[in-house]
Design an enzyme around this catalytic site. Structure first.
Site, PDB file in Angstrom:
ATOM      1  N   ASN A 230      60.140  -4.163  61.197  1.00 33.02           N
ATOM      2  CA  ASN A 230      59.527  -3.975  62.513  1.00 33.02           C
ATOM      3  C   ASN A 230      60.134  -4.930  63.533  1.00 33.02           C
ATOM      4  OD1 ASN A 230      57.973  -2.142  61.166  1.00 33.02           O
ATOM      5  ND2 ASN A 230      56.227  -3.506  60.930  1.00 33.02           N
TER       6      ASN A 230
ATOM      7  N   HIS B 231      65.655  -5.836  61.119  1.00 33.89           N
ATOM      8  CA  HIS B 231      66.103  -4.892  62.172  1.00 33.89           C
ATOM      9  C   HIS B 231      66.044  -5.547  63.539  1.00 33.89           C
ATOM     10  CE1 HIS B 231      65.214  -1.204  59.412  1.00 33.89           C
ATOM     11  NE2 HIS B 231      66.235  -1.919  59.011  1.00 33.89           N
TER      12      HIS B 231
ATOM     13  N   THR C 115      56.134   1.845  54.740  1.00 34.88           N
ATOM     14  CA  THR C 115      57.490   2.269  55.060  1.00 34.88           C
ATOM     15  C   THR C 115      57.839   3.548  54.315  1.00 34.88           C
ATOM     16  OG1 THR C 115      59.833   1.638  55.113  1.00 34.88           O
ATOM     17  CG2 THR C 115      58.523   0.731  53.308  1.00 34.88           C
ATOM     18  N   SER C 116      58.639   4.397  54.980  1.00 34.53           N
ATOM     19  CA  SER C 116      58.977   5.706  54.391  1.00 34.53           C
ATOM     20  C   SER C 116      60.253   5.629  53.565  1.00 34.53           C
ATOM     21  CB  SER C 116      59.173   6.734  55.517  1.00 34.53           C
ATOM     22  OG  SER C 116      60.306   6.335  56.301  1.00 34.53           O
TER      23      SER C 116
HETATM   24  N1  APR Z   1      49.055   1.689  56.640  1.00 27.92           N
HETATM   25  C1  APR Z   1      50.141   1.747  55.804  1.00 27.92           C
HETATM   26  N2  APR Z   1      51.138   2.659  55.943  1.00 27.92           N
HETATM   27  C2  APR Z   1      51.028   3.552  56.952  1.00 27.92           C
HETATM   28  C3  APR Z   1      49.938   3.562  57.864  1.00 27.92           C
HETATM   29  C4  APR Z   1      48.929   2.581  57.668  1.00 27.92           C
HETATM   30  N3  APR Z   1      47.857   2.518  58.477  1.00 27.92           N
HETATM   31  N4  APR Z   1      50.126   4.583  58.761  1.00 27.92           N
HETATM   32  C5  APR Z   1      51.319   5.172  58.426  1.00 27.92           C
HETATM   33  N5  APR Z   1      51.843   4.568  57.333  1.00 27.92           N
HETATM   34  C6  APR Z   1      53.122   4.862  56.653  1.00 27.92           C
HETATM   35  C7  APR Z   1      53.582   6.291  56.747  1.00 27.92           C
HETATM   36  O1  APR Z   1      53.026   7.059  55.689  1.00 27.92           O
HETATM   37  C8  APR Z   1      55.106   6.136  56.563  1.00 27.92           C
HETATM   38  O2  APR Z   1      55.453   6.171  55.183  1.00 27.92           O
HETATM   39  O3  APR Z   1      54.118   4.112  57.312  1.00 27.92           O
HETATM   40  C9  APR Z   1      55.382   4.736  57.109  1.00 27.92           C
HETATM   41  C10 APR Z   1      56.140   4.739  58.429  1.00 27.92           C
HETATM   42  O4  APR Z   1      57.409   5.280  58.183  1.00 27.92           O
HETATM   43  P1  APR Z   1      58.506   5.281  59.360  1.00 27.92           P
HETATM   44  O5  APR Z   1      57.913   5.738  60.636  1.00 27.92           O
HETATM   45  O6  APR Z   1      59.729   5.960  58.819  1.00 27.92           O
HETATM   46  O7  APR Z   1      58.788   3.726  59.593  1.00 27.92           O
HETATM   47  P2  APR Z   1      59.720   2.796  58.739  1.00 27.92           P
HETATM   48  O8  APR Z   1      59.752   3.172  57.301  1.00 27.92           O
HETATM   49  O9  APR Z   1      59.374   1.390  59.050  1.00 27.92           O
HETATM   50  O10 APR Z   1      61.170   3.099  59.384  1.00 27.92           O
HETATM   51  C11 APR Z   1      62.195   2.310  58.956  1.00 27.92           C
HETATM   52  O11 APR Z   1      63.819   3.220  60.469  1.00 27.92           O
HETATM   53  O12 APR Z   1      63.276   4.191  62.452  1.00 27.92           O
HETATM   54  C12 APR Z   1      64.072   3.183  61.862  1.00 27.92           C
HETATM   55  O13 APR Z   1      64.686   0.972  62.418  1.00 27.92           O
HETATM   56  C13 APR Z   1      63.619   1.869  62.400  1.00 27.92           C
HETATM   57  O14 APR Z   1      62.536   0.026  61.338  1.00 27.92           O
HETATM   58  C14 APR Z   1      62.581   1.442  61.372  1.00 27.92           C
HETATM   59  C15 APR Z   1      63.155   2.008  60.080  1.00 27.92           C
END
Ligand code: APR
Length: 281
Positions: free
Chosen positions: A108, A127, A211-212
């Protein structure tokens, strides 16, 4: 074996050892910060909508620095209005409990972990962090605090004051956000690449939150942990690549971080208290 007893066994095995926490956008979702991948992430420039993956690139910045800055000023103003939530605060409690056994690796760029109270020494912002900018021509390598603050409406364009503030005071080139772009690569000096790999390579437990698994370094960390047989606790309402890795040696806790993490830290504390009692008796 129930998830609760699995969790207990994992905390027992992690006692006295290093614990690494890896967070993504999901931990900030309950602070009101939209993720990149949701519909709210779309961005209109001129007559076209762009995906963040198109805008957040060096190539797009070279062509349209004003448009890239407008998008980041908007995202940063959302981050500035957001407050750390119970999930962020639970990780501060965990660092207080574990001290130097704790490392936090975050994807984040919202700065909420540091604002909540996690230490800069033990927090690796892989990041980048939108609270900082740096010279796009790299005339100096120093980070400068983001020169503009306050609300920034979606689609607002830079005026002369903003453009002036967003140019390097040493060489006059554009400043750029201190963020890793999709067409750039991780490194150690700016994004703590080796430190993150090193931390998970000698950890006894990897806690993954929100995270996804869409990016390389986090997935690399997950594979290192899985190949070492390290327990993985995945905190996420949805299943994802980390919850599948956790099936082998760990547990997927399906729920929101702001509820699950305080419960997890309470379990850590109870386990540490029980250990102290045992050692006294
Ligand atoms: N608590 C825990 N997890 C949650 C919640 C919550 N309240 N709400 C959503 N999620 C989960 C979703 O199910 C999803 O798996 O958070 C994840 C968010 O995934 P992304 O939007 O893909 O975010 P992230 O994995 O951090 O992306 C990674 O990719 O977009 C680029 O650089 C950017 O840092 C980012 C990186």
């Amino acid at each position: 074996m129930t998830a609760a007893s699995k969790l207990q066994a994992i905390l027992e095995r992690a006692r006295g050892a290093r614990v690494v926490v890896l967070t993504g956008a999901g931990i900030s979702a309950e602070s009101g910060i939209p993720t990149f991948r949701g519909p709210e992430g779309l961005w209109t420039i001129g007559s076209r909508e762009y995906q963040p993956q198109e805008i957040a690139t060096w190539g797009f910045f070279e062509r349209q620095p004003d448009a890239v800055w407008s998008w980041y000023l908007y995202r940063r103003s959302i981050c500035q209005q957001a407050q750390p939530n119970a999930g962020h605060r639970a990780l501060v409690d965990l660092e207080t409990l574990l001290q130097d056994r704790f490392r936090l690796v975050t994807q984040n760029v919202d700065g909420l972990h540091l604002r909540a109270g996690n230490s800069a020494e033990r927090t690796y912002s892989i990041h980048g962090n939108l609270d900082f900018a740096r010279c796009a021509a790299e005339c100096v390598n120093e980070l400068v605090p983001m020169p503009l603050h306050g609300a920034w409406a979606r689609g607002c364009t830079l005026g002369p004051r903003e453009r002036e503030a967003l140019h390097c005071r040493h060489c006059g080139s554009w400043l750029r956000p201190h963020v890793l772009w999709f067409d750039e690569t991780y490194d150690e000096p700016r994004y703590r690449y080796e430190s993150s790999i090193g931390a998970v390579s000698d950890a006894a437990l990897l806690i993954v939150v929100g995270t996804s698994g869409a990016t390389t370094l986090p997935m690399q960390m997950g594979m290192i942990a899985a190949n070492r047989g390290v327990a993985i606790i995945d905190v996420n309402p949805e299943t994802n690549p980390f919850s599948r890795l956790a099936q082998a040696a760990g547990v997927h806790v399906a729920g929101p971080a702001a509820r699950v993490l305080p419960e997890l830290v309470r379990a850590f504390r109870a386990s540490a208290d029980a250990d102290r009692q045992r050692r006294r008796s």
